[in-house]
Design an enzyme around this catalytic site. Structure first.
Site, PDB file in Angstrom:
ATOM      1  N   CYS A   1       1.301   8.788   3.641  1.00  0.00           N
ATOM      2  CA  CYS A   1       2.288   8.125   3.949  1.00  0.00           C
ATOM      3  C   CYS A   1       2.324   7.290   1.770  1.00  0.00           C
ATOM      4  O   CYS A   1       2.000   6.564   1.200  1.00  0.00           O
ATOM      5  CB  CYS A   1       2.577   7.045   4.581  1.00  0.00           C
ATOM      6  SG  CYS A   1       4.380   5.568   3.823  1.00  0.00           S
TER       7      CYS A   1
ATOM      8  N   CYS B   1       4.030   4.534   1.311  1.00  0.00           N
ATOM      9  CA  CYS B   1       2.862   3.198   2.014  1.00  0.00           C
ATOM     10  C   CYS B   1       2.327   2.827   1.038  1.00  0.00           C
ATOM     11  O   CYS B   1       1.856   1.584   0.346  1.00  0.00           O
ATOM     12  CB  CYS B   1       2.301   3.770   2.744  1.00  0.00           C
ATOM     13  SG  CYS B   1       3.445   4.326   4.638  1.00  0.00           S
TER      14      CYS B   1
END
Length: 389
Positions: free
Chosen positions: A54, A57
Site C-alpha cells: 500500500c 500507507c
C-alpha cells in the site's frame, strides 16, 4: 582521536534515536497485550491497518507518523499499533473491524474493544490530528456523530463539527453538509463558518466563491486580504479561464489564468502551442516560478512503457526540455520524483536517438536560458558561505 570519533558516532546515533522517538511510538506486542496496556495506562487504542503493498500507507508512515506534533498527541492519548491486515492476527482483526481499504485508522475503547472512531486514507497532518480528537472525545467520533446525524436531531454547532469530521475522513459529501449548514441560517461572514469554508470546501462549482467575489471588500475587511486571496486562488486553480476572468481582482488571479491557458493546451494535446506557452512562462517575471514548476512537472512527465511509447520525437524533446527546467528549479530536497522523471526522460531520449539515428539538441547540454544556471538543488535565496581568511 578515537574518543572524538566515538563521540561523533554517539551524537549521530542520539540524533537518529531522537528523530525516531519524536513521532508515534508503536507498540510491538500482541493484541491482548495492547488491550491490557491501554487499560493499565487509561488510554484508548489507535490502530493503523496497512499492507506491505500500500503506497498511501507507506507515505503516511514516512511523512506524517514521524512528526513531533503527531507523536505528542498520539503517544499521550493512545496505545498505538501498526497491524498488517494480511498477516498473523491482523487477518482476524481486520475482518472483525470491517477493514477493506488501506490505510484504515481505527480508534478503540479497550474496555469493550468497540470502535469509537474510524477514518483512513493518505491525508494532511491537520486532518490526521483531527482524527485523534475523534478517538479522544467520543462525541467527536464517527460512531456517535454518524448516528446522531442519521437521527436528525442536532443543532448548528453539531453540524459544524460534523462537517469538519467528514472532511478529515475524506468524504465526498462535505459540500452537501455545508449547504445544509447555510440553509439552516449560518452565514459565510461568520468567522466559524468562514473557517469551515476555507478548510473544508474546495472547487469553484458552488455559490460561495461568487459570494466572496461579489463582496470582496467586505470579506477582506473581515478576514484579511491575504487569507481571502489565498482561498480564491485555491478554489479557482481548476476553473475555466472565462469563469476566472469574470471574478473580482485578487492576488493569484492572473497566475491561475496563465496556468489554465497552458494546461488546457496540454489537455487538448496541442503540444506545439503548449510548449510555446511554457517558454513564455519561463521568461515571465510576474509569476511565481516555483508554483509554475510544480504544475509543469505533471504535464512533462515521460512514461516510456505506457502513454509515451509512440510519442513523436520532437514532442519527446520538448518534454525533456520541460523536465530539465523542472529539475533545475525544484528546490524541495525531500521530493526526488522530479529528478527521477528527468533522468528517466533523458534515458528514453538517448534510447530513441540511437534507435532512430537522431541528434540530441545542443540546448539540452548548454547553460539554461531561464531559471537556474546550475543543476545543484540549491535554493536561490541561499547565500554563498563566505571564505575564511
Amino acid at each position: 582521536m578515537k574518543k572524538f570519533v566515538f563521540l561523533c558516532v554517539f551524537f549521530a546515533f542520539s540524533l537518529s534515536l531522537r528523530a525516531q522517538e519524536s513521532g508515534i511510538r508503536f507498540f510491538h506486542g500482541t493484541w491482548d497485550e495492547a488491550i491490557a496496556l491501554a487499560k493499565k495506562e487509561k488510554k484508548k487504542i489507535f490502530v493503523d491497518f496497512y499492507t506491505e503493498w500500500c503506497g498511501p500507507c507507506l507515505n503516511m508512515s514516512l511523512t506524517v507518523f514521524v512528526l513531533p506534533q503527531v507523536g505528542e498527541v498520539y503517544n499521550k492519548n493512545f496505545v498505538c499499533l501498526k497491524i498488517d491486515a494480511e498477516k498473523g492476527e491482523g487477518r482476524e482483526l481486520a475482518k472483525r473491524y470491517g477493514v477493506n481499504s488501506y490505510p484504515t485508522y481505527i480508534f478503540i475503547n479497550p474496555k469493550n474493544q468497540e470502535i469509537i472512531h474510524r477514518s483512513g486514507s493518505n491525508k494532511p497532518v491537520e486532518d490526521f490530528l483531527y482524527d485523534a480528537q475523534g478517538g479522544i472525545n467520543p462525541k467527536l467520533g464517527s460512531v456517535y456523530m454518524d448516528k446522531k446525524y442519521a437521527e436528525g436531531k442536532y443543532d448548528l454547532d453539531f453540524l459544524k463539527d460534523y462537517i469538519r469530521y467528514k472532511k478529515s475522513a475524506g468524504s465526498r459529501d462535505v459540500q452537501k453538509y455545508f449547504d445544509e449548514l447555510i440553509s439552516k441560517g449560518a452565514k459565510l461572514t461568520d468567522p466559524g463558518v468562514w473557517n469551515l469554508y476555507r478548510k473544508c470546501i474546495t472547487g469553484y462549482q458552488n455559490p460561495y466563491l461568487k459570494e466572496v467575489s461579489d463582496n470582496y471588500v467586505r470579506f477582506t475587511e473581515l478576514f484579511g486580504k491575504k487569507e481571502v486571496d489565498e482561498k480564491l486562488t485555491e478554489v479557482t486553480s481548476y476553473a475555466p479561464v472565462p469563469f476566472i476572468k469574470e471574478l473580482c481582482n485578487f492576488e493569484g488571479k492572473d497566475f491561475n489564468i496563465k496556468m489554465r491557458v497552458m494546461t488546457d493546451l496540454f489537455n487538448q494535446k496541442k503540444y506545439d502551442e503548449a510548449f510555446a506557452e511554457v517558454e513564455r512562462l519561463k521568461a515571465d517575471p510576474s509569476i511565481d516560478q516555483h508554483k509554475f514548476v510544480k504544475l509543469l512537472a505533471f504535464y512533462v512527465r515521460v512514461s516510456p512503457e505506457y502513454t509515451d511509447k509512440e510519442l513523436p520525437y520532437e514532442i519527446l524533446v520538448n518534454k525533456v526540455r520541460g523536465l530539465r527546467y523542472v529539475a533545475y528549479n525544484m528546490y524541495d530536497r525531500d521530493d526526488a520524483m522530479p529528478h527521477f522523471y528527468y533522468v528517466q526522460g533523458l534515458e528514453y531520449l538517448l534510447k530513441r536517438a540511437l534507435e532512430e539515428g537522431r541528434q540530441i539538441p545542443t540546448d539540452l547540454v548548454a547553460t539554461p536560458e531561464y531559471g537556474k544556471k546550475v543543476y545543484d538543488m540549491r535554493h536561490p535565496d541561499l547565500k554563498v558561505k563566505p571564505k575564511r581568511r
